[in-house]
Scaffold this active site. Structure first.
Site, PDB file in Angstrom:
ATOM      1  N   GLY A  97      14.101  15.652  10.949  1.00 13.36           N
ATOM      2  CA  GLY A  97      13.272  14.846  11.852  1.00 13.36           C
ATOM      3  C   GLY A  97      14.036  13.622  12.343  1.00 13.36           C
ATOM      4  O   GLY A  97      14.841  13.058  11.611  1.00 13.36           O
ATOM      5  N   GLY A  99      17.413  18.258   3.495  1.00  7.69           N
ATOM      6  CA  GLY A  99      17.764  19.582   4.028  1.00  7.69           C
ATOM      7  C   GLY A  99      19.156  19.581   4.641  1.00  7.69           C
ATOM      8  O   GLY A  99      20.029  20.383   4.264  1.00  7.69           O
ATOM      9  N   ASP A 153      10.846   8.863   4.942  1.00  9.35           N
ATOM     10  CA  ASP A 153      10.099   9.112   3.692  1.00  9.35           C
ATOM     11  C   ASP A 153      10.701   8.368   2.493  1.00  9.35           C
ATOM     12  O   ASP A 153      10.019   8.183   1.487  1.00  9.35           O
ATOM     13  CB  ASP A 153      10.089  10.611   3.376  1.00  9.35           C
ATOM     14  CG  ASP A 153       9.521  11.444   4.516  1.00  9.35           C
ATOM     15  OD1 ASP A 153       8.732  10.893   5.306  1.00  9.35           O
ATOM     16  OD2 ASP A 153       9.860  12.632   4.612  1.00  9.35           O
ATOM     17  N   HIS A 204       3.442  10.768  14.657  1.00 10.95           N
ATOM     18  CA  HIS A 204       4.839  10.484  15.012  1.00 10.95           C
ATOM     19  C   HIS A 204       5.058   9.088  15.567  1.00 10.95           C
ATOM     20  O   HIS A 204       6.217   8.705  15.800  1.00 10.95           O
ATOM     21  CB  HIS A 204       5.361  11.554  15.969  1.00 10.95           C
ATOM     22  CG  HIS A 204       5.465  12.891  15.308  1.00 10.95           C
ATOM     23  ND1 HIS A 204       4.416  13.782  15.268  1.00 10.95           N
ATOM     24  CD2 HIS A 204       6.474  13.454  14.600  1.00 10.95           C
ATOM     25  CE1 HIS A 204       4.786  14.856  14.583  1.00 10.95           C
ATOM     26  NE2 HIS A 204       6.024  14.683  14.169  1.00 10.95           N
TER      27      HIS A 204
END
Ligand code: F6P
Length: 365
Positions: A14, A120, A143, A290
């Site tokens: 993201g 990731g 996060d 978002h």
């Protein structure tokens, strides 16, 4: 290893505020101090699989991007070369295309790749390193859930946006005597909700690390009522869930390549529905979505991202491949890329939670 290198740069996962600041710091130091040449790889690892997704990345390209959100390189969180979706006989199947990535990197004459991303992206970087590709990483995510570093850039900006949102929700909560539930991102970690909940003065903070009980929240709201506080603000993480309940999943959407993607969302509504009928006040839900990761990065995120961009070139210079930059005790240090696999969670017994509880904030437990 020659001093002047040709380095690929990609942003994966993201988007988050600070990515452009990092790219700028990296390219500026790389060009000025080392004379490196940079290749922009577009849309994360997709740019090393699909053709025509690479381009020269020059100092000129980085002009004016410091305060801009998003990433000038584009990103993707669905382009894992080890499980890459390809269409065969009309159906989408996952294939291991990591050898193709190695071949493409060789064709592009890359001496190394700088991967900027969350768990990731960095884990894939580590796996590619194991196959012999030269990869170094820079951790990012709103996060703040990567264990290898004390803080990721993007987090500070998102935290400021969430705090401002809670501030603003107070107006309507107070004026209309409402219970305002605000749903905050963070996946399975509650850092964003915890920090902004405390900074914004939420009455109840619900995080994934502490499953909540409806009775406990109702009791808190009633206690406030007895003290003539006729409104309440509940900050809830998207990954929070009631004790004995399950995660709220927005949808299990198939993306354009047919891959099922689980999106968290709806935790605020679940909580509001559970509270309905138990409290007199009207309950309303706001999902920040978002908005939390858009726009200009804070000074702190710009600084951290710029330092990461500069520091990662030390790792390249020293041949410390399969490593990433990290923030530890206020210093930018080096950590193994494999560290990015480990996720970090809020400690339910840690000081921020204990102090918040000591001030009367409910965690619904
Ligand atoms: O990891 C960052 C994050 O914003 C999470 O907080 C959130 O769950 C997820 O990404 C949303 O991802 P997407 O924009 O792909 O739906």
């Amino acid at each position: 290893m020659p001093q002047f290198l040709r380095l690929g740069v990609l942003t994966g996962g993201g988007d988050c505020p600070g990515l452009n600041a990092l790219i700028r710091g990296l390219v500026k130091r790389g060009v000025h101090e080392f004379g490196h040449e940079f290749v922009g790889i577009e849309n994360g690892y997709m740019g090393l699989v699909e053709p025509e997704l690479t381009r020269p990345l020059t100092e000129e390209d980085t002009r004016g991007i410091l305060p801009k959100g998003g990433t000038i390189l584009g990103t993707s969180n669905k382009a894992n070369p080890f499980q890459y979706p390809v269409q065969e006989n009309g159906a989408w199947v996952d294939r291991d295309l990591s050898d193709l990535v190695l071949r493409r990197a060789a064709e592009l004459k890359l001496d190394g790749i700088i991967a900027i991303g969350g768990d990731g992206t960095l884990t894939i970087g580590h796996q590619l390193s194991q196959k012999g590709l030269h990869v170094v990483g820079c951790p990012k995510t709103i996060d703040n859930d990567l264990s290898g570093t004390d803080q990721t850039f993007g987090f500070d900006t998102a935290r400021a946006i969430c705090t401002e949102a809670i501030d603003r929700l107070h107006s309507t909560a107070e004026s209309h005597d409402r219970v305002m539930v605000v749903e905050i991102m963070g996946r399975h970690a509650g850092f964003l909700t915890l920090d902004s909940g405390i900074a914004g003065g939420a009455d109840v903070i619900l995080i994934p690390e502490i499953p909540y009980s409806v009775e406990s929240i109702v009791e808190k709201i009633r206690r406030r009522g007895r003290r003539k506080r006729s409104f309440s603000i509940i900050a809830i993480a998207e990954g929070a869930y009631p004790a004995g309940g399950t995660l709220a999943v927005l949808d299990k959407a198939g993306d354009i390549r047919g891959r099922g993607v689980v999106r968290l969302g709806g935790a605020g509504k679940v909580c509001a529905d559970l509270l309905a009928g138990h409290v007199a006040a009207e309950i309303r839900v706001t999902v920040l979505g978002h908005l939390q990761r858009g726009g200009s990065p804070t000074a702190s995120d710009r600084l951290l991202a710029t330092m990461y961009g500069c520091k990662v070139l030390d790792l390249v210079r020293d041949g410390q491949w399969d490593s990433m930059v990290a923030l530890r005790d206020g210093r930018i240090v080096t950590a193994p890329l494999s560290e990015s696999r480990k996720e970090r969670r809020v400690d339910p017994d840690g000081e921020p939670v204990r102090f918040a509880k000591s001030m009367g904030i409910s965690f619904g437990d």
